[in-house]
Design an enzyme around this catalytic site. Sequence first.
Site, PDB file in Angstrom:
ATOM      1  CE  LYS A 201      -3.547   2.391   2.605  1.00 62.38           C
ATOM      2  NZ  LYS A 201      -4.483   2.329   3.737  1.00 62.38           N
ATOM      3  CE  LYS A 254      -5.990   1.887  -0.436  1.00 55.79           C
ATOM      4  NZ  LYS A 254      -6.480   1.829   0.909  1.00 55.79           N
TER       5      LYS A 254
HETATM    6  C1  PBG Z   1      -7.345   3.395   5.508  1.00 55.81           C
HETATM    7  C2  PBG Z   1      -7.626   3.311   4.039  1.00 55.81           C
HETATM    8  C3  PBG Z   1      -7.434   4.297   3.060  1.00 55.81           C
HETATM    9  C4  PBG Z   1      -7.966   3.770   1.879  1.00 55.81           C
HETATM   10  C5  PBG Z   1      -8.438   2.494   2.173  1.00 55.81           C
HETATM   11  N1  PBG Z   1      -8.189   2.225   3.505  1.00 55.81           N
HETATM   12  C6  PBG Z   1      -6.941   5.663   3.147  1.00 55.81           C
HETATM   13  C7  PBG Z   1      -5.555   5.975   3.506  1.00 55.81           C
HETATM   14  O1  PBG Z   1      -4.700   5.108   3.679  1.00 55.81           O
HETATM   15  O2  PBG Z   1      -5.298   7.160   3.647  1.00 55.81           O
HETATM   16  C8  PBG Z   1      -8.043   4.482   0.563  1.00 55.81           C
HETATM   17  C9  PBG Z   1      -9.089   3.991  -0.379  1.00 55.81           C
HETATM   18  C10 PBG Z   1      -9.403   4.922  -1.478  1.00 55.81           C
HETATM   19  O3  PBG Z   1      -8.747   5.960  -1.697  1.00 55.81           O
HETATM   20  O4  PBG Z   1     -10.355   4.620  -2.208  1.00 55.81           O
HETATM   21  N2  PBG Z   1      -6.084   3.147   5.904  1.00 55.81           N
END
Ligand code: PBG
Length: 329
Positions: A201, A254
């Site tokens: 991520k 992601k």
């Molecule tokens: C929480 C999380 C996030 C997303 C999914 N889980 C945001 C982040 O890490 O700031 C983002 C999903 C999206 O942008 O559609 N940790």
Amino acid sequence: MSGGSSPGFARGRRLRSTPALRRLTAQTRLAPADLVLPVFVKEGIDEPQPISSMPGVVQHTTDSLRKAAHEAAEAGIGGLILFGIPSEKDAVGSQADAADGTVNVALQQLRADLGDELVLMADLCLCEYTDHGHCGLVTPAGVVDNDPTLDRYAAVAIAQAQAGAHVIAPSGMMDGQVAAIRRALDGAAFQETPILAYAAKYASGFYGPFREAAEGAPQFGDRSTYQMDPPNADEALREVAQDLAEGADAVMVKPALPYLDIVARVADAVDVPVSAYQVSGEYAMLEAAAANGWVDRQRAVLETLTAIRRAGAGTVLTYWAVEAARWLR
Ligand code: PBG
């Protein structure tokens, strides 16, 4: 490359001449069952609230979520991933594991409504539940405190599994989170509940609209210390290997479109299911272009989803899941 004896008329081109031939020879298939819809459920609202940066996406009430879940099942998608937005936030994110917390109540209702018809995934993170908006506990000096956070994640995982989640999906990027959650689930008789790790991520600008949707923007600093740095690719493979060693059953990359190289490398490297999350900013940018008439919306959406599948993801998390599933029927 040309094929056969007629010069200049390539084999590929012969196989492209009708829609039926193209369909028959398509190397990548996209089906409703490949798609997972992220949904937001908010405490204390009477009507679904539109999210301005994500046209067509809403913060649900528990009732509107139930309706949306039925429609999703009807459309034949693979599952839902739930995000909760509590009315009360605190330093430790208490509402994440409260049995009467919005997301846990919603999980209970959906599981009762739908049984095993859809895979119900619970995103496990603290950022929507903490007043400071970070994914973990924060020290007085303002540093995200990895190890104490793991105890919180363990408690949240158990609460989500008890509420009816089929899959726990930790997204907080704390080190050791998969091992801690696996241990907690096993200890609470949830040995059969799988973990889908948000393994690779990235600290991404494409999460902007999500922070409006989930009301979880960090109040100070950013997530660059615990999320991955965009220039790095080898590190993604190390993060994935680490999560698998800790017991992850499936892994996620992601965002999706800006990281298709990572999706491809991860898919080559592992023998577990690979998901990719087409995030809020990917959705917003295409919706904005389509609203201006600059791209053909349906065509562009399906092209992105196909590209993510082609790169090697088996499952795509996408805000277009239900609409795309209807197009694919
Ligand atoms: C929480 C999380 C996030 C997303 C999914 N889980 C945001 C982040 O890490 O700031 C983002 C999903 C999206 O942008 O559609 N940790």
